[in-house]
Design a protein around this motif. Structure first.
Motif, PDB file in Angstrom:
ATOM      1  N   GLY A 172      -4.622  -2.438   7.255  1.00 36.33           N
ATOM      2  CA  GLY A 172      -4.511  -2.119   8.418  1.00 36.33           C
ATOM      3  C   GLY A 172      -4.192  -3.030   9.182  1.00 36.33           C
ATOM      4  O   GLY A 172      -4.764  -3.855  10.707  1.00 36.33           O
ATOM      5  N   GLN A 181       0.869   6.696   0.132  1.00 38.12           N
ATOM      6  CA  GLN A 181      -0.141   5.468   0.072  1.00 38.12           C
ATOM      7  C   GLN A 181      -1.705   5.358  -0.293  1.00 38.12           C
ATOM      8  O   GLN A 181      -2.279   6.061  -0.159  1.00 38.12           O
ATOM      9  CB  GLN A 181      -0.663   5.078   2.091  1.00 38.12           C
ATOM     10  N   ALA A 199       0.811  -1.352  -0.351  1.00 34.49           N
ATOM     11  CA  ALA A 199      -0.076   0.289  -0.179  1.00 34.49           C
ATOM     12  C   ALA A 199       0.964   1.246   0.229  1.00 34.49           C
ATOM     13  O   ALA A 199       0.424   2.277  -0.159  1.00 34.49           O
ATOM     14  CB  ALA A 199      -0.940  -0.076   1.030  1.00 34.49           C
ATOM     15  N   PRO A 239      -5.287   3.930  -0.218  1.00 30.92           N
ATOM     16  CA  PRO A 239      -5.925   3.018   1.120  1.00 30.92           C
ATOM     17  C   PRO A 239      -6.372   1.778   1.292  1.00 30.92           C
ATOM     18  O   PRO A 239      -7.195   1.005   1.385  1.00 30.92           O
ATOM     19  CB  PRO A 239      -6.518   4.486   1.744  1.00 30.92           C
ATOM     20  N   GLU A 240      -6.608   1.777  -0.248  1.00 27.57           N
ATOM     21  CA  GLU A 240      -7.601   0.574  -0.828  1.00 27.57           C
ATOM     22  C   GLU A 240      -6.346  -1.041  -1.092  1.00 27.57           C
ATOM     23  O   GLU A 240      -6.893  -1.645  -0.769  1.00 27.57           O
ATOM     24  CB  GLU A 240      -8.137   0.486  -2.825  1.00 27.57           C
ATOM     25  N   LYS A 286      -3.553   5.726  11.886  1.00 28.77           N
ATOM     26  CA  LYS A 286      -5.072   4.887  12.377  1.00 28.77           C
ATOM     27  C   LYS A 286      -5.940   5.517  11.672  1.00 28.77           C
ATOM     28  O   LYS A 286      -5.716   7.174  12.708  1.00 28.77           O
ATOM     29  CB  LYS A 286      -4.714   3.967  13.373  1.00 28.77           C
ATOM     30  N   CYS A 296      -4.404  -0.664   2.036  1.00 26.66           N
ATOM     31  CA  CYS A 296      -4.178  -1.270   3.136  1.00 26.66           C
ATOM     32  C   CYS A 296      -5.134  -1.972   3.995  1.00 26.66           C
ATOM     33  O   CYS A 296      -6.147  -2.138   3.850  1.00 26.66           O
ATOM     34  CB  CYS A 296      -4.478   0.327   3.908  1.00 26.66           C
ATOM     35  N   GLN A 348     -12.108   4.098   9.132  1.00 25.60           N
ATOM     36  CA  GLN A 348     -12.076   2.936   8.067  1.00 25.60           C
ATOM     37  C   GLN A 348     -10.842   1.988   8.488  1.00 25.60           C
ATOM     38  O   GLN A 348     -10.856   0.948   7.594  1.00 25.60           O
ATOM     39  CB  GLN A 348     -11.417   3.680   7.311  1.00 25.60           C
ATOM     40  N   SER A 349     -10.412   1.699   9.662  1.00 23.64           N
ATOM     41  CA  SER A 349      -9.240   0.631  10.097  1.00 23.64           C
ATOM     42  C   SER A 349      -7.731   0.732   9.286  1.00 23.64           C
ATOM     43  O   SER A 349      -7.347  -0.402   8.422  1.00 23.64           O
ATOM     44  CB  SER A 349     -10.050  -0.601  10.325  1.00 23.64           C
ATOM     45  N   LYS A 350      -7.574   1.619   8.208  1.00 18.33           N
ATOM     46  CA  LYS A 350      -6.320   2.192   7.725  1.00 18.33           C
ATOM     47  C   LYS A 350      -5.543   2.999   8.296  1.00 18.33           C
ATOM     48  O   LYS A 350      -6.041   3.946   9.039  1.00 18.33           O
ATOM     49  CB  LYS A 350      -7.046   2.369   6.431  1.00 18.33           C
TER      50      LYS A 350
END
Length: 158
Positions: free
Chosen positions: A108, A101, A89, A103-104, A123, A106, A127-129
């Motif tokens: 987490g 980065q 990511a 996010p798609e 964090k 990632c 979205q827990s990303k």
């Protein structure tokens, strides 16, 4: 408070955001500028009242007593976060030097957060990303620098 006493990345002809802590007043307008820039509406009221989830600021104002300064990604020459990312990511643009980065991609796992020596990857709870500074891709001056009333942030090559 994590104090950035680590060696700054070596210059490679890339502009970065630098802090002038002697003029920072801890107003956090840099954080607000960042949230607005990364919100869908690009409007301060809509970003804080209507955006769900509200974007996280990608810079962090550190304070201790009268000392305050905004810290963001250093876009390191050899980014530890990139090497720690298990999902691919995080990538470094070979032309601009920006450590971005996706996010798609990632998952987490927070490996990048643990690897970053500056503690600037956060964090995004909603979205827990992981979320990090992208130097406001598409802008000539990052929103945090533009929002700073005292010019405590500068965007320059060193």
């Amino acid at each position: 408070m994590r104090r950035a006493t680590l060696k700054q990345p070596e210059g490679n002809g890339m502009k970065r955001v630098y802090q002038k802590e002697d003029v920072c007043i801890g107003c956090r307008l840099c954080e607000i500028g960042c949230v607005v820039e990364h919100s869908p509406a690009k409007d301060v009221v809509k970003a804080f009242r209507n955006a769900s989830p509200r974007p996280e600021p990608r810079n962090i104002v550190e304070e201790r007593g009268p000392l305050s300064f905004s810290v963001n990604c250093r876009h390191c020459d050899e980014p530890a976060c990139l090497h720690a990312c298990i999902s691919g990511a995080i990538a470094k643009d070979p032309l601009t030097g920006i450590v971005g980065q996706d996010p798609e991609k990632c998952v987490g796992c927070w490996s990048c957060i643990m690897a970053c020596p500056f503690g600037v990857i956060r964090k995004n709870g909603a979205q827990s990303k992981a979320v990090k500074c992208d130097l406001c891709a598409g802008r000539t001056i990052p929103a945090c620098v533009e929002a700073c009333p005292n010019r405590a942030l500068v965007f320059e090559e060193r």
